[in-house]
Design a protein around this motif. Structure first.
Motif, PDB file in Angstrom:
ATOM      1  N   VAL A  11       0.765  -0.972   0.611  1.00 18.52           N
ATOM      2  CA  VAL A  11       0.323  -0.442   0.176  1.00 18.52           C
ATOM      3  C   VAL A  11       1.017   1.150   0.167  1.00 18.52           C
ATOM      4  CG1 VAL A  11      -2.075   1.448   1.240  1.00 18.52           C
ATOM      5  CG2 VAL A  11      -1.808  -1.090   1.454  1.00 18.52           C
ATOM      6  N   ASP A  12       0.373   2.513  -0.575  1.00 21.77           N
ATOM      7  CA  ASP A  12       1.285   3.318  -1.432  1.00 21.77           C
ATOM      8  C   ASP A  12       0.604   4.277  -2.403  1.00 21.77           C
ATOM      9  OD1 ASP A  12       3.415   5.093  -1.305  1.00 21.77           O
ATOM     10  OD2 ASP A  12       5.433   3.797  -0.600  1.00 21.77           O
ATOM     11  N   ASP A  13       0.702   5.265  -1.841  1.00 27.37           N
ATOM     12  CA  ASP A  13      -0.290   6.499  -2.654  1.00 27.37           C
ATOM     13  C   ASP A  13       0.665   6.993  -4.260  1.00 27.37           C
ATOM     14  OD1 ASP A  13       0.713   9.928  -1.963  1.00 27.37           O
ATOM     15  OD2 ASP A  13       1.368   7.776  -0.708  1.00 27.37           O
ATOM     16  N   GLU A  14       2.219   6.159  -3.550  1.00 23.71           N
ATOM     17  CA  GLU A  14       3.470   6.011  -5.210  1.00 23.71           C
ATOM     18  C   GLU A  14       3.004   5.266  -6.024  1.00 23.71           C
ATOM     19  OE1 GLU A  14       6.896   8.088  -4.343  1.00 23.71           O
ATOM     20  OE2 GLU A  14       5.879   8.986  -2.485  1.00 23.71           O
ATOM     21  N   SER A  15       1.762   5.595  -7.248  1.00 19.37           N
ATOM     22  CA  SER A  15       2.411   4.347  -7.673  1.00 19.37           C
ATOM     23  C   SER A  15       3.365   2.931  -8.191  1.00 19.37           C
ATOM     24  CB  SER A  15       1.062   4.324  -8.904  1.00 19.37           C
ATOM     25  OG  SER A  15       1.305   5.389  -9.925  1.00 19.37           O
ATOM     26  N   ALA A  16       4.493   4.293  -8.721  1.00 21.56           N
ATOM     27  CA  ALA A  16       5.321   3.728  -8.775  1.00 21.56           C
ATOM     28  C   ALA A  16       6.059   3.092  -8.081  1.00 21.56           C
ATOM     29  CB  ALA A  16       6.401   5.134  -9.708  1.00 21.56           C
ATOM     30  N   VAL A  17       6.438   3.244  -6.780  1.00 16.65           N
ATOM     31  CA  VAL A  17       7.310   2.675  -5.617  1.00 16.65           C
ATOM     32  C   VAL A  17       6.085   1.246  -5.651  1.00 16.65           C
ATOM     33  CG1 VAL A  17       7.561   3.124  -3.159  1.00 16.65           C
ATOM     34  CG2 VAL A  17       7.921   4.805  -4.557  1.00 16.65           C
TER      35      VAL A  17
END
Length: 199
Positions: A11-17
């Motif tokens: 779960v992370d709002d930075e899609s690349a991460v």
């Protein structure tokens, strides 16, 4: 545990991460991804074994997702994987590991394996591992003087010591290298932490 046997939710709002983490882990685990706290709750079910959770997300934060996971009684282990340096507020959080970005592929894999190892122990051991993780996280970011003057940290230390006393017999049954392998955190050099934290 191999592919199909273990489910990891990232779960992370930075899609690349999120996508990079998923690429690192998808050969070993059944990986689910979520790009927001709300989506994480949609992807969360009893099949999820481990969660890699960012803290600072718009809308529903990682802290709120973690609270939901614990309140709903999901039997999964959670690592906060975040750019937020640990502060004393983590003492009230129900995570199992706290990992500060950036995270290498090896660190990511080790974190998941650590969480899965925790799952094989009973609740008392899991509580102990969580408290030790919090202690190590704080010692990595706080000065010795800040730790020594914080009542919550002193209480944490006392909790750990009490649990250690209760677990002495069980720990004694483990080989030293087996027990040591459960912890990736080295003993902190408190003498090097006299300067105030920059976090």
């Amino acid at each position: 545990m191999g592919l199909g046997e273990t489910t990891v939710l990232i779960v992370d709002d930075e899609s690349a991460v999120t996508d990079v983490y998923a690429a690192h882990l998808q050969d070993e685990y059944d990986v689910r991804t979520a790009y927001s706290g709300a989506e994480a709750l949609e992807k969360l079910d009893e099949d999820v074994d481990a969660v890699l959770l960012d803290r600072r997300m718009p809308g529903m934060s990682g802290d709120e997702v973690l609270k939901h996971i614990r309140e709903e009684g999901f039997d999964c282990r959670v690592a906060m994987v975040t750019a937020v340096d640990p502060d004393f507020d983590i003492l009230d959080m129900g995570f199992d590991e706290y990992v500060v970005k950036p995270v290498s592929r090896a660190d990511l894999y080790d974190t998941v394996e650590q969480l899965l190892t925790y799952s094989t122990y009973d609740d008392t051991f899991q509580e102990y591992f969580s408290l030790v993780s919090k202690k190590a996280a704080l010692e990595s970011s706080k000065s010795r003087s800040a730790l020594e003057t914080n009542d919550e940290y002193q209480e944490l230390t006392e909790q750990i010591e009490a649990l250690e006393a209760n677990l002495d017999d069980a720990v004694g049954d483990l080989e030293d290298d087996e027990f040591g392998a459960l912890f990736r955190m080295p003993e902190p050099d408190l003498d090097s932490m006299d300067s105030p934290s920059q976090s």
